[in-house]
Write an enzyme that holds these catalytic residues in place. Structure first.
Site, PDB file in Angstrom:
ATOM      1  N   LYS A 106       0.843  -1.203   0.000  1.00 20.11           N
ATOM      2  CA  LYS A 106       0.000   0.000   0.000  1.00 20.11           C
ATOM      3  C   LYS A 106       0.874   1.248   0.000  1.00 20.11           C
ATOM      4  O   LYS A 106       0.608   2.235  -0.696  1.00 20.11           O
ATOM      5  CB  LYS A 106      -0.961  -0.024   1.201  1.00 20.11           C
ATOM      6  N   GLN A 162      -4.985  -1.760   9.284  1.00 15.28           N
ATOM      7  CA  GLN A 162      -4.784  -3.076   8.667  1.00 15.28           C
ATOM      8  C   GLN A 162      -5.401  -4.173   9.544  1.00 15.28           C
ATOM      9  O   GLN A 162      -5.082  -4.279  10.726  1.00 15.28           O
ATOM     10  CB  GLN A 162      -3.268  -3.311   8.466  1.00 15.28           C
ATOM     11  N   ASP A 188     -11.435   2.360   3.513  1.00 16.39           N
ATOM     12  CA  ASP A 188     -11.759   0.948   3.323  1.00 16.39           C
ATOM     13  C   ASP A 188     -13.268   0.755   3.140  1.00 16.39           C
ATOM     14  O   ASP A 188     -13.716  -0.315   2.754  1.00 16.39           O
ATOM     15  CB  ASP A 188     -11.313   0.131   4.555  1.00 16.39           C
TER      16      ASP A 188
END
Ligand code: NDP
Length: 279
Positions: free
Chosen positions: A49, A93, A116
């Site tokens: 990422k 994460q 997200d």
């Protein structure tokens, strides 16, 4: 023999577009990536990422907390990032160590920075079809389907898996594009028969080589979301690639299919977050 959908190429094109857009408009965008503990798979994802951010011209800020971090520490960090003007997107994460309540953590992220799209309010907006962010993996799958030129509208679509992060939003996106959608799970009866109806089959199960050729309709589009690590250390998907690729019309490989798209969509959401915040 199926056409292989090249997730690396499609994602590279998306990232290239994002890079140009950011450069053209001189956008100053920041993504905070929070990692707790030292799970090796999470570390690989976070590094990928960060690399994508660098490529696109997005600043990435990494916050690494120890495995035994407390919920208070993490919530405090999220509060700080919510209020930090240089941070447009916040990504925590997953999975988190067991002492941390994932739901509580996600709900603390400002919905406008929730790149997200896991926050309840963003999930609700996806249901209604009035959204700013789409969850990265299902959005990436939609791009891959689009890249084949196969129309979703009117097609039989079968999603195996009903998780909040993949299966359910995937079904919703297919429905928004007028697919006739069936969602399967561990209690589904005659799974193979249901799957054989699919013009578009999405596997998000988390079991290596789960989808075999007898479960696939001739010429179907098969999207393999699964990431499974075999004993020999190799990655493999949920679809038995060798035999299914003989029967499907289009198929994604693992690695090199959905994985890279997930990251490209994260970049897209981060740009969107900046736009929403500066409206
Ligand atoms: P979950 O474990 O949360 O969900 C798995 C789903 O599969 C559940 O709904 C479960 O059903 C269903 N399932 C399990 N066994 C069977 C079975 N025998 N028959 C039918 N359905 C079954 O996984 P996720 O959705 O989080 O992830 C799925 C896969 O995708 C994993 O391999 C994960 O690593 C990968 N992934 C990949 C990403 C990428 O970027 N490429 C991103 C996110 C995930 P039930 O609900 O009944 O238990």
């Amino acid at each position: 023999m199926a056409d292989i959908i090249d997730g690396k190429a499609v994602s590279a094109a998306v990232k290239e577009q994002i890079k140009e857009e950011i450069a053209r408009e001189g956008l100053d965008i920041g993504l905070a990536v929070v990692i707790v503990g030292d799970d090796p798979a999470s570390r690989v994802y976070v590094n990928n990422k960060k690399k994508a951010c660098e490529f696109c011209g997005i600043k990435s800020y990494e916050y690494a907390l120890p495995e035994d971090a407390t919920e208070e520490e993490l919530l405090e960090l999220i509060d700080t990032l919510n209020g930090d003007g240089k941070v447009n997107g916040i990504l925590v994460q997953l999975p988190l160590p067991k002492q941390l309540d994932e739901k509580k953590i996600i709900e603390r992220i400002s919905p406008m920075k929730d790149v997200d799209a896991f926050h309840e309010s963003n999930v609700g907006r996806i249901m209604i079809g009035n959204y700013a962010f789409l969850p990265c993996t299902p959005a990436g799958c939609m791009e891959l389907i689009r890249s084949t030129g196969v129309e979703v509208s009117g097609k039989e679509c079968v999603v195996i898996g009903r998780s909040n992060i993949v299966g359910k939003p995937m079904a919703m996106l297919l429905l928004h594009e007028n697919g006739t959608v069936t969602v399967c799970h561990s209690r589904t009866k005659d799974l193979a028969e249901v799957c054989r109806r699919a013009d578009i089959l999405i596997a998000a199960v988390g079991r290596a080589n789960f989808v075999t050729a007898d479960m696939v309709k001739e010429g179907a589009v098969v999207i393999d979301v699964g990431i499974n690590r075999l004993e020999n250390g190799k990655l493999c998907g949920d679809v038995k690639f060798d035999e299914v690729s003989e029967k499907a019309g289009y198929i994604t490989p693992v690695p090199g299919g959905v994985g890279p798209m997930t990251i490209a969509m994260l970049m897209k959401n981060t740009v969107m977050a900046k736009r929403i915040q500066t409206k």
